[in-house]
Design an enzyme around this catalytic site. Structure first.
Site, PDB file in Angstrom:
ATOM      1  N   ARG A  84       5.631   1.775  -0.625  1.00 30.49           N
ATOM      2  CA  ARG A  84       4.999   1.543   0.680  1.00 30.49           C
ATOM      3  C   ARG A  84       5.971   0.962   1.704  1.00 30.49           C
ATOM      4  O   ARG A  84       5.636   0.863   2.871  1.00 30.49           O
ATOM      5  CB  ARG A  84       3.768   0.629   0.536  1.00 30.49           C
ATOM      6  CG  ARG A  84       4.059  -0.780   0.076  1.00 30.49           C
ATOM      7  CD  ARG A  84       2.792  -1.630   0.022  1.00 30.49           C
ATOM      8  NE  ARG A  84       3.046  -2.982  -0.455  1.00 30.49           N
ATOM      9  CZ  ARG A  84       2.186  -3.986  -0.332  1.00 30.49           C
ATOM     10  NH1 ARG A  84       1.012  -3.797   0.227  1.00 30.49           N
ATOM     11  NH2 ARG A  84       2.488  -5.188  -0.802  1.00 30.49           N
ATOM     12  N   HIS A 157      -4.049   2.913  -2.146  1.00 37.21           N
ATOM     13  CA  HIS A 157      -4.771   1.670  -1.801  1.00 37.21           C
ATOM     14  C   HIS A 157      -5.597   1.858  -0.526  1.00 37.21           C
ATOM     15  O   HIS A 157      -5.363   1.195   0.497  1.00 37.21           O
ATOM     16  CB  HIS A 157      -3.699   0.589  -1.604  1.00 37.21           C
ATOM     17  CG  HIS A 157      -4.172  -0.819  -1.680  1.00 37.21           C
ATOM     18  ND1 HIS A 157      -5.208  -1.309  -0.924  1.00 37.21           N
ATOM     19  CD2 HIS A 157      -3.723  -1.867  -2.418  1.00 37.21           C
ATOM     20  CE1 HIS A 157      -5.371  -2.604  -1.196  1.00 37.21           C
ATOM     21  NE2 HIS A 157      -4.482  -2.966  -2.105  1.00 37.21           N
ATOM     22  N   GLU A 256      -9.660   2.264  -4.480  1.00 37.00           N
ATOM     23  CA  GLU A 256      -8.330   2.786  -4.791  1.00 37.00           C
ATOM     24  C   GLU A 256      -8.300   3.475  -6.155  1.00 37.00           C
ATOM     25  O   GLU A 256      -8.541   2.819  -7.166  1.00 37.00           O
ATOM     26  CB  GLU A 256      -7.331   1.618  -4.850  1.00 37.00           C
ATOM     27  CG  GLU A 256      -7.457   0.647  -3.709  1.00 37.00           C
ATOM     28  CD  GLU A 256      -6.867  -0.731  -4.032  1.00 37.00           C
ATOM     29  OE1 GLU A 256      -5.883  -0.804  -4.804  1.00 37.00           O
ATOM     30  OE2 GLU A 256      -7.399  -1.731  -3.535  1.00 37.00           O
TER      31      GLU A 256
HETATM   32  O1  TA6 Z   1      -5.795  -3.803  -4.588  1.00 40.22           O
HETATM   33  C1  TA6 Z   1      -6.283  -5.084  -4.423  1.00 40.22           C
HETATM   34  C2  TA6 Z   1      -5.115  -6.038  -4.301  1.00 40.22           C
HETATM   35  O2  TA6 Z   1      -4.298  -5.964  -5.435  1.00 40.22           O
HETATM   36  C3  TA6 Z   1      -5.681  -7.436  -4.038  1.00 40.22           C
HETATM   37  O3  TA6 Z   1      -5.549  -8.296  -5.128  1.00 40.22           O
HETATM   38  C4  TA6 Z   1      -5.003  -7.878  -2.774  1.00 40.22           C
HETATM   39  O4  TA6 Z   1      -3.963  -8.729  -2.986  1.00 40.22           O
HETATM   40  C5  TA6 Z   1      -4.625  -6.562  -2.138  1.00 40.22           C
HETATM   41  O5  TA6 Z   1      -4.296  -5.702  -3.183  1.00 40.22           O
HETATM   42  C6  TA6 Z   1      -3.663  -6.522  -0.988  1.00 40.22           C
HETATM   43  O6  TA6 Z   1      -2.340  -6.747  -1.330  1.00 40.22           O
HETATM   44  P1  TA6 Z   1      -1.233  -6.863  -0.212  1.00 40.22           P
HETATM   45  O7  TA6 Z   1       0.071  -7.035  -0.932  1.00 40.22           O
HETATM   46  O8  TA6 Z   1      -1.271  -5.600   0.573  1.00 40.22           O
HETATM   47  O9  TA6 Z   1      -1.601  -8.055   0.641  1.00 40.22           O
END
Ligand code: TA6
Length: 280
Positions: A84, A157, A256
């Site tokens: 990403r 995501h 996701e």
């Molecule tokens: O997919 C859910 C997750 O793993 C959460 O635990 C939360 O931390 C989210 O991803 C977002 O992560 P980021 O690194 O984009 O802030």
């Protein structure tokens, strides 16, 4: 015929494809990150935070961050891996007969030296976005182009714009086993999941779920992945996030398709996952 143009999204170069029926997708080269998906009626289906960095200095908050080669902190690298935060290449685009597509690639040669230092594996990623009527499909392929196995986890995501969280639910998960953010493993009893507090759940994946909002129904299908992650930060976590307005948690949820635990991909082997989102 589909029309493909280069656009600026914030300070990020992005590719926009507009299908003959008016459906449109916009994808930044940074992360091969889907920033917008509009169905032919002009309705935006993705949420992107107005406070998100849009200059390549940080991951984008919203749209579809591509998570590879590790999910969250389940691996030795930075949270959610490097895909990403890497700049991908547009390798193909086009459309006819009702299908329009954009295709992006990332290989070891595209990585920043600091990433190569902790990820010494040769690989080829391909991500294809396909618009077809009110459906968007993401086809993701990982090929191990090296001579030894590589550890692989992936997720798409996806941040859906839900209008308002109060009217939002996810159905299709009744009786599914899940792990919550306290690491309890439970079974969902209710036919639909509603969002009255923070949710960060990892479901053993049934192949499809339905996202219900006040004015839309989206049917989500996955093939090749093994879990669904369902996430909404709730009020407290949202307040602590610099790239999200305090009340933005009321506007999106993430659902996701994922394969959260790193599993070995043998030299020369390929893994593919498909995510299909159909709007009503
Ligand atoms: O997919 C859910 C997750 O793993 C959460 O635990 C939360 O931390 C989210 O991803 C977002 O992560 P980021 O690194 O984009 O802030």
């Amino acid at each position: 015929m589909a029309v493909v143009t280069m656009v600026e999204y914030g300070a990020l170069p992005a590719v926009r494809i507009t299908a003959a029926d008016g459906a449109q997708a916009t994808v930044a080269l940074f992360g091969a990150h889907l920033l917008s998906w509009k169905t032919a009626d002009g309705k935006e289906r993705m949420f992107v935070s107005e406070k998100s960095a849009l200059d390549g200095s940080k991951p984008i908050r919203g749209g579809v961050p591509v998570i590879f080669p590790q999910f969250n902190l389940r691996g030795p690298g930075p949270k959610h891996g490097f895909a990403r935060e890497s700049t991908w290449r547009l390798t193909d685009s086009g459309g006819d007969g009702g299908l329009s597509y954009l295709q992006f690639a990332l290989t070891q040669d595209d990585l920043a030296p600091a990433v190569k230092a902790w990820w010494p594996h040769a690989f080829a990623l391909q991500l294809r976005f396909i618009l077809s009527g009110d459906t968007l499909e993401l086809d993701f392929t990982v090929r191990n182009t090296g001579t030894s196995e590589l550890p692989l986890a992936v997720a798409l995501h996806t941040y859906y714009d839900v209008g308002h969280l109060d009217a939002t639910s996810v159905s299709g998960l009744q009786h599914a086993r899940y792990t919550d953010h306290h690491l309890n493993t439970l079974t969902q009893e209710t036919p639909a999941l509603h969002f009255t507090e923070k949710q960060d759940r990892l479901y053993q994946a049934p192949p499809s779920v339905t996202l219900n909002t006040a004015d839309a129904t989206l049917r989500l299908e996955q093939h090749g992945f093994s879990e669904w992650v369902v996430w909404n930060p709730g009020a407290d976590d949202a307040r602590a996030m610099a790239d999200l307005a305090d009340d933005d948690y009321l506007r999106f949820i993430c659902i996701e398709p994922a394969r959260v635990d790193q599993q070995p991909l043998a030299a020369g082997a390929e893994w593919s996952g498909r995510h299909k989102v159909a709007a009503n």
